[in-house]
Design a protein around this motif. Structure first.
Motif, PDB file in Angstrom:
ATOM      1  N   GLU A   1       0.856  -1.192   0.000  1.00 33.43           N
ATOM      2  CA  GLU A   1       0.000   0.000   0.000  1.00 33.43           C
ATOM      3  C   GLU A   1       0.895   1.246   0.000  1.00 33.43           C
TER       4      GLU A   1
ATOM      5  N   PRO B   1      -7.269  -1.689  -1.308  1.00 34.96           N
ATOM      6  CA  PRO B   1      -6.437  -0.536  -1.646  1.00 34.96           C
ATOM      7  C   PRO B   1      -5.358  -0.897  -2.662  1.00 34.96           C
TER       8      PRO B   1
ATOM      9  N   THR C   1     -13.409   6.342   3.123  1.00 34.29           N
ATOM     10  CA  THR C   1     -12.220   5.476   3.106  1.00 34.29           C
ATOM     11  C   THR C   1     -12.485   4.174   3.858  1.00 34.29           C
ATOM     12  N   GLN C   2     -13.202   4.261   4.986  1.00 33.44           N
ATOM     13  CA  GLN C   2     -13.544   3.033   5.714  1.00 33.44           C
ATOM     14  C   GLN C   2     -14.412   2.117   4.854  1.00 33.44           C
TER      15      GLN C   2
ATOM     16  N   PHE D   1      -8.502   2.752  -4.668  1.00 37.83           N
ATOM     17  CA  PHE D   1      -9.218   1.564  -4.227  1.00 37.83           C
ATOM     18  C   PHE D   1      -9.987   0.967  -5.400  1.00 37.83           C
TER      19      PHE D   1
ATOM     20  N   SER E   1      -3.024  -4.362  -3.776  1.00 40.13           N
ATOM     21  CA  SER E   1      -3.749  -5.583  -3.433  1.00 40.13           C
ATOM     22  C   SER E   1      -4.102  -6.409  -4.666  1.00 40.13           C
TER      23      SER E   1
ATOM     24  N   TYR F   1     -12.181   0.398   2.228  1.00 43.17           N
ATOM     25  CA  TYR F   1     -11.444  -0.741   2.785  1.00 43.17           C
ATOM     26  C   TYR F   1     -12.363  -1.934   3.021  1.00 43.17           C
ATOM     27  N   ARG F   2     -13.603  -1.642   3.426  1.00 44.26           N
ATOM     28  CA  ARG F   2     -14.534  -2.717   3.770  1.00 44.26           C
ATOM     29  C   ARG F   2     -15.114  -3.398   2.536  1.00 44.26           C
TER      30      ARG F   2
END
Length: 219
Positions: free
Chosen positions: A41, A80, A71-72, A55, A83, A75-76
């Motif tokens: 990352e 990012p 942003t949360q 993302f 990956s 990620y969920r």
């Protein structure tokens, strides 16, 4: 030595300043920094402290960017930069979030691009550049928060994506030095530079369901 440099045609003014590497870490500790590097990352710039986030995910929609906790959510519901995106055999579209913010001591952001590379069904490697955002030339933006969907996403083809952010043009250091010391530069020396940032890629591997989808598509 100097003679060898002269013979090779290499000149110091042909180089730009050294770049920077940036890490998205959960904390400013040795453990957090190495963990971020292991999961890739990270991103790089040609010198300015540009802020860049990237993302990808199947459930990423433009409306999510209007929320403070985007942003949360990214990620969920996604992954990012750096990956490998997990395979979803039922996916028909792939969405991306991009945040690009200028270095306040440098030029504004002018262009945001997504570079996609993939291998076609016949094994040929290809690459395509998508211009996700372009501001007025010479003006730029302080911050861009963008949603983009791959218009040519095929779930059975392996691919990778990365972001390139370009600043508005600024004078090169050689131009500034020439003006300061009254030196006339050769015409071959560029007068300006467009500083930039590059994200780590996000990889997509179709897996076994990709092969099944490809077979169904060919039938």
């Amino acid at each position: 030595g100097p003679d060898r440099i002269k013979q090779s045609g290499w000149h110091g003014w042909s180089l730009s300043a050294s770049g920077l590497a940036a890490v998205w870490a959960e904390g400013n500790t040795r453990e957090a920094l190495f963990a971020a590097m292991k999961r890739r990352e990270v991103y790089a710039t040609t010198g300015p402290r540009i802020r860049l986030r990237f993302f990808a995910g199947y459930g990423l929609r433009a409306g999510l960017l209007e929320k403070a906790d985007w942003t949360q959510t990214a990620y969920r519901q996604g992954v990012p930069m750096g990956s490998v995106l997990s395979v979803n055999c039922n996916a028909r579209d792939l969405g991306f979030f991009i945040e690009a913010a200028r270095d306040e001591e440098s030029a504004p952001i002018e262009v945001v691009e997504v570079i996609k590379g993939w291998r076609s069904a016949d094994g040929e490697t290809k690459e395509l550049i998508f211009k996700v955002a372009r501001t007025d030339p010479g003006h730029g933006a302080d911050r861009l928060l963008l949603h983009w969907k791959d218009p040519e996403f095929l779930q059975y083809l392996p691919a990778f994506y990365y972001v390139r952010v370009l600043e508005a043009e600024t004078p090169r250091w050689s131009t500034l030095d020439a003006e300061r010391y009254g030196i006339k530069l050769p015409e071959s020396v560029p007068r300006t530079i467009r500083e930039r940032a590059y994200s780590s890629p996000i990889w997509y591997y179709p897996g076994s369901c990709g092969r099944e989808a490809a077979q169904n598509t060919r039938q």
